[in-house]
Design a protein around this motif. Structure first.
Motif, short mmCIF file in Angstrom:
data_model
loop_
_atom_site.label_atom_id
_atom_site.label_comp_id
_atom_site.label_asym_id
_atom_site.label_seq_id
_atom_site.Cartn_x
_atom_site.Cartn_y
_atom_site.Cartn_z
N ARG A 180 -7.03 -3.50 12.37
CA ARG A 180 -6.54 -4.83 12.73
C ARG A 180 -6.44 -5.70 11.47
N LEU A 181 -5.56 -6.69 11.52
CA LEU A 181 -5.35 -7.57 10.37
C LEU A 181 -6.65 -8.21 9.91
N ALA A 182 -7.48 -8.65 10.87
CA ALA A 182 -8.71 -9.34 10.52
C ALA A 182 -9.71 -8.45 9.79
N ARG A 183 -9.52 -7.14 9.87
CA ARG A 183 -10.46 -6.19 9.27
C ARG A 183 -10.01 -5.66 7.90
N ILE A 184 -8.77 -5.88 7.54
CA ILE A 184 -8.19 -5.20 6.38
C ILE A 184 -8.90 -5.56 5.08
N ALA A 185 -9.25 -6.81 4.88
CA ALA A 185 -9.88 -7.20 3.61
C ALA A 185 -11.17 -6.43 3.37
N GLU A 186 -12.00 -6.28 4.41
CA GLU A 186 -13.27 -5.57 4.22
C GLU A 186 -13.05 -4.08 4.03
N VAL A 187 -12.04 -3.52 4.69
CA VAL A 187 -11.73 -2.10 4.50
C VAL A 187 -11.22 -1.87 3.07
N ALA A 188 -10.33 -2.73 2.61
CA ALA A 188 -9.81 -2.59 1.25
C ALA A 188 -10.92 -2.67 0.22
N ALA A 189 -11.91 -3.51 0.49
CA ALA A 189 -13.02 -3.70 -0.45
C ALA A 189 -13.92 -2.47 -0.56
N THR A 190 -13.81 -1.52 0.36
CA THR A 190 -14.65 -0.32 0.28
C THR A 190 -14.24 0.59 -0.87
N GLY A 191 -13.01 0.44 -1.35
CA GLY A 191 -12.53 1.28 -2.43
C GLY A 191 -11.59 2.39 -2.02
N VAL A 192 -11.18 2.44 -0.74
CA VAL A 192 -10.21 3.45 -0.32
C VAL A 192 -8.87 3.19 -1.02
N ASP A 193 -8.08 4.24 -1.11
CA ASP A 193 -6.79 4.14 -1.81
C ASP A 193 -5.68 3.62 -0.90
N TYR A 194 -5.68 4.07 0.35
CA TYR A 194 -4.65 3.68 1.30
C TYR A 194 -5.27 3.29 2.64
N ILE A 195 -4.59 2.38 3.33
CA ILE A 195 -4.96 2.02 4.69
C ILE A 195 -3.70 2.18 5.54
N SER A 196 -3.72 3.13 6.46
CA SER A 196 -2.54 3.36 7.30
C SER A 196 -2.67 2.55 8.58
N VAL A 197 -1.55 1.91 8.95
CA VAL A 197 -1.54 0.96 10.06
C VAL A 197 -0.34 1.25 10.97
N GLY A 198 -0.59 1.83 12.12
CA GLY A 198 0.49 2.10 13.06
C GLY A 198 1.12 0.83 13.61
N ALA A 199 0.33 -0.25 13.67
CA ALA A 199 0.83 -1.50 14.24
C ALA A 199 2.00 -2.09 13.47
N LEU A 200 2.16 -1.73 12.19
CA LEU A 200 3.27 -2.27 11.42
C LEU A 200 4.59 -2.03 12.11
#
Length: 281
Positions: free
Chosen positions: A248-268
């Motif tokens: 979800r959009l509200a969660r993306i900042a914390e997921v990005a901060a974990t250090g993963v390279d990509y975040i895939s989002v079907g909702a786009l």
């Protein structure tokens, strides 16, 4: 900005949409009320802010109805737009403009909605290395233009279809008998140009996959944020990591901060709202 697709790739989509709207007898309303030969100028305007996509395909819709129409695009795909901004002007036969209007707006509104939603997700990754990417959860027949819209919004494209990468998911693992068999089979089958991605849903599976080797990318499926952080630590840069599931959009900042390279989002592509655009004479 991204390079425009060749018009010949887009034409079948636009022709199908125009045929759906105009077959078998054309535009009954315009034929009844607009005198033949009437000429007019129209503007395609933004009615809300966002990121535009679909200008190329909208222009093509008008030109396919009447090649004599003068179509001037003022705002290229991938640009931020504001309410009231004129994105395109169309001049010429009024009937032709009206016949192309709905198809042009349907494409441009839908694709601009995807680009706008993508840009919102991308903004949440600021200051991190994470990149937002789409999935194959696209409208049947429209994957090419929807993935282009993701790129217009600043996102990345995942594999286009089933043939351009090996993505081993949970059902493949279950059917093949485990992680080792699928990775060994994938290593043996792939060409030197094809990457292998493996989906895991636990840290134990991640560690097993890393020990076996053979995956270029590991997809971390439906993991909470602390688990994602630990997965990044365990991997220590040995393979590319993609976080997926419940993004979800509200969660993306914390997921990005974990250090993963990509975040895939079907909702786009499967949940984007249509951006409000209008054609005004």
């Amino acid at each position: 900005m991204t390079s425009a697709l060749p018009d010949f790739l887009l034409e079948p989509l636009v022709r199908a949409a125009l045929t759906e709207d105009l077959a078998p007898m054309g535009d009954a309303t315009t034929r009844a009320v607009i005198p033949a030969g009437t000429r007019y100028a129209a503007r395609l305007n933004a009615r809300e802010p966002g990121v535009v996509s679909g200008m190329q395909i909208a222009a093509l819709a008008f030109r396919l109805v009447d090649p004599a129409l003068k179509v001037t695009t003022h705002v290229p795909d991938g640009s931020p737009i504001t309410p009231g901004q004129t994105l395109m002007e169309i001049e010429g036969d009024a009937a032709a403009i009206l016949m192309g209007e709905r198809v042009a707006l349907n494409f441009a509104g839908r694709l601009s909605g995807i680009a706008t939603l993508t840009a919102a997700f991308v903004a949440e990754t600021a200051g991190t290395k994470a990149r937002i990417t789409c999935t194959r959860k696209t409208t049947p027949g429209l994957r090419m233009v929807e993935k282009a819209a993701v790129a217009h919004g600043g996102g990345s494209n995942h594999r286009y279809g089933l043939s351009d990468a090996i993505l081993i998911k949970d059902n493949h693992i279950a059917a093949a008998g485990g992680i080792r068999p699928v990775l060994e089979a994938a290593k043996a089958a792939r060409s030197h140009m094809m990457r292998v991605e493996l989906e895991v849903d636990s840290l134990a599976q991640l560690e097993e996959a890393l020990a076996i080797g053979g995956a270029d990318v590991i997809l971390l499926d439906n993991m909470d944020t602390p688990t994602l952080t630990r997965a990044v630590e365990i991997t220590a840069g040995r393979v590319v990591l993609e976080a997926s599931g419940n993004m979800r959009l509200a969660r993306i900042a914390e997921v990005a901060a974990t250090g993963v390279d990509y975040i895939s989002v079907g909702a786009l592509t499967h949940s984007a709202s249509t951006l409000d655009l209008g054609l005004d004479f």
